[in-house]
Design an enzyme around this catalytic site. Structure first.
Site, PDB file in Angstrom:
ATOM      1  N   TYR A  33       0.826  -1.209   0.000  1.00 46.63           N
ATOM      2  CA  TYR A  33       0.000   0.000   0.000  1.00 46.63           C
ATOM      3  C   TYR A  33       0.856   1.253   0.000  1.00 46.63           C
ATOM      4  CZ  TYR A  33       0.906   0.939   4.981  1.00 46.63           C
ATOM      5  OH  TYR A  33       1.503   1.255   6.173  1.00 46.63           O
ATOM      6  N   ARG A  52       8.060   3.985  -4.870  1.00 43.39           N
ATOM      7  CA  ARG A  52       8.121   3.043  -3.744  1.00 43.39           C
ATOM      8  C   ARG A  52       7.105   1.918  -3.921  1.00 43.39           C
ATOM      9  NH1 ARG A  52       7.516   5.351   2.188  1.00 43.39           N
ATOM     10  NH2 ARG A  52       5.346   5.511   1.521  1.00 43.39           N
ATOM     11  N   ARG A 100      -7.628 -20.546  -0.781  1.00 45.57           N
ATOM     12  CA  ARG A 100      -6.534 -20.250   0.144  1.00 45.57           C
ATOM     13  C   ARG A 100      -5.382 -21.240   0.002  1.00 45.57           C
ATOM     14  NH1 ARG A 100      -4.876 -21.619   5.144  1.00 45.57           N
ATOM     15  NH2 ARG A 100      -3.848 -19.994   6.361  1.00 45.57           N
ATOM     16  N   LYS A 149       6.495  -1.967   1.910  1.00 44.47           N
ATOM     17  CA  LYS A 149       5.314  -1.377   2.568  1.00 44.47           C
ATOM     18  C   LYS A 149       4.126  -2.325   2.435  1.00 44.47           C
ATOM     19  CE  LYS A 149       3.248   3.207   3.202  1.00 44.47           C
ATOM     20  NZ  LYS A 149       3.399   3.263   4.649  1.00 44.47           N
ATOM     21  N   GLU A 182      12.573   2.670  13.799  1.00 49.23           N
ATOM     22  CA  GLU A 182      11.696   3.741  13.313  1.00 49.23           C
ATOM     23  C   GLU A 182      10.441   3.761  14.184  1.00 49.23           C
ATOM     24  OE1 GLU A 182      10.179   2.916   9.326  1.00 49.23           O
ATOM     25  OE2 GLU A 182      10.205   0.774   9.743  1.00 49.23           O
TER      26      GLU A 182
HETATM   27  N1  PDD Z   1       3.033   5.123   7.378  1.00 52.33           N
HETATM   28  N2  PDD Z   1       7.802   3.913   8.650  1.00 52.33           N
HETATM   29  C1  PDD Z   1       6.678   3.180   8.712  1.00 52.33           C
HETATM   30  C2  PDD Z   1       6.719   1.856   9.385  1.00 52.33           C
HETATM   31  C3  PDD Z   1       5.488   3.680   8.136  1.00 52.33           C
HETATM   32  O1  PDD Z   1       4.351   2.950   8.188  1.00 52.33           O
HETATM   33  C4  PDD Z   1       5.489   4.965   7.533  1.00 52.33           C
HETATM   34  C5  PDD Z   1       4.249   5.557   6.891  1.00 52.33           C
HETATM   35  C6  PDD Z   1       6.687   5.686   7.511  1.00 52.33           C
HETATM   36  C7  PDD Z   1       6.801   7.047   6.873  1.00 52.33           C
HETATM   37  O2  PDD Z   1       6.743   6.948   5.456  1.00 52.33           O
HETATM   38  P1  PDD Z   1       6.155   8.144   4.570  1.00 52.33           P
HETATM   39  O3  PDD Z   1       6.925   9.358   4.941  1.00 52.33           O
HETATM   40  O4  PDD Z   1       6.388   7.701   3.195  1.00 52.33           O
HETATM   41  O5  PDD Z   1       4.700   8.264   4.932  1.00 52.33           O
HETATM   42  C8  PDD Z   1       7.831   5.123   8.065  1.00 52.33           C
HETATM   43  C9  PDD Z   1       1.819   5.538   6.705  1.00 52.33           C
HETATM   44  C10 PDD Z   1       1.584   6.993   6.760  1.00 52.33           C
HETATM   45  C11 PDD Z   1       0.644   4.721   7.228  1.00 52.33           C
HETATM   46  O6  PDD Z   1       0.826   3.521   7.343  1.00 52.33           O
HETATM   47  O7  PDD Z   1      -0.421   5.264   7.480  1.00 52.33           O
END
Ligand code: PDD
Length: 287
Positions: A33, A52, A100, A149, A182
């Site tokens: 996503y 990304r 599945r 992601k 993070e």
């Molecule tokens: N989250 N690290 C993680 C684990 C994240 O889920 C996110 C973003 C970031 C920051 O990435 P970016 O600057 O590209 O948003 C770092 C989004 C906002 C979410 O899951 O809602």
């Protein structure tokens, strides 16, 4: 006005939007996503988000459901149909539906594509930023490919729920060696006593945040010294300032970690300056 969601080629009312019970996103979190900020009805940092997304798909060998241009069009159209001026747009691509089975289905199985747009008031975010947020630290129990992601977000949900229990808005995840990886849904930053901005280097342990990359561009422009390296909680507690970055928060000051104040326990001046620089960039990029 009723909300409209994009699902597999159709724009449908929110209440009617659905995917199959044997969608691999639902069954296996076999999906990726993106969340993009929307300013003035436009996507902020579109190119970086699309790059990304393409990388996440390719790391998981999910064939792209359509071209990057077509996906961006879906996002823009979802924003337009929902008349979102300021907010976020969420795009999810799953490997599709089928009985599945753990192994991948044939490449011909259509991927599931969902896009949702949501408005929010920038004033509310600014009010939060004026106070800053509290952070709670927790062990990083995620898999070793946090650079992709994926929608496999249960560890992030558990961490944020634990943080909320302690009155904190975000969790900072700590690896086995005691270094911050993070935030649960953001990148983590500190400002040293000398004024150097520090955030962890890009590696499979963290998501390469789009906001992070753009902020590094802005740091260069502003001639602010920065280092990409890991730091421990002990170093963060000695820092002058701390903050997080994400598409939903942009630059958000952190004023305490595990109940202990950072600096003077108020949003730091450099953090607020960077927030306002980012805001200027977002307005221009969304113009
Ligand atoms: N989250 N690290 C993680 C684990 C994240 O889920 C996110 C973003 C970031 C920051 O990435 P970016 O600057 O590209 O948003 C770092 C989004 C906002 C979410 O899951 O809602």
């Amino acid at each position: 006005m009723s909300r409209i969601v994009y699902v597999n080629g159709r724009y449908v009312p929110y209440a009617k939007a659905a995917v199959h019970v044997e969608d691999r996103g639902f069954q296996f979190a076999d999906a990726v996503y993106e969340v993009c900020q929307v300013r003035n009805g436009h996507l902020v940092d579109e190119a970086r988000h699309m790059a990304r997304l393409a990388r996440s798909l390719s790391e998981l060998k999910i064939p792209a459901p359509m071209s990057a241009g077509a996906l961006a069009h879906v996002m823009r159209e979802t924003i337009r149909r929902n008349r979102v001026n300021d907010g976020v747009v969420y795009l999810q691509v799953t490997r599709g539906e089928g009985p599945r089975e753990f192994v991948f289905p044939s490449q011909d199985v259509p991927r599931t594509v969902v896009c949702i747009a949501r408005a929010f008031a920038p004033d509310l975010q600014d009010a939060t930023a004026a106070d800053g947020i509290a952070v709670k630290t927790l062990p990083d129990i995620r898999w070793r490919r946090a650079d992709i992601k994926t929608v496999m977000l249960l560890p992030a949900c558990l961490a944020k729920e634990a943080a909320r229990g302690d009155g904190a808005r975000e969790a900072w995840l700590v690896d086995d060696k005691g270094f911050v990886t993070e935030g649960a849904s953001s990148n983590a930053w500190i400002v040293s006593r000398e004024g150097t901005v520090i955030t962890r280097q890009i590696a499979p342990a963290i998501l390469a945040g789009v906001t992070r990359a753009t902020l590094i561009d802005l740091l260069r422009e502003e001639k602010v010294a920065y280092e990409e390296r890991a730091f421990r909680i002990s170093e963060a507690l000695e820092a002058r300032e701390a903050f997080i970055t994400s598409a939903t928060n942009t630059v958000m000051p952190v004023v305490s970690i595990d109940g202990r104040p950072i600096g003077e326990g108020r949003p730091g001046p450099l953090t607020l300056r960077l927030r306002s620089k980012f805001d200027q960039f977002a307005v221009i990029s969304g113009a």
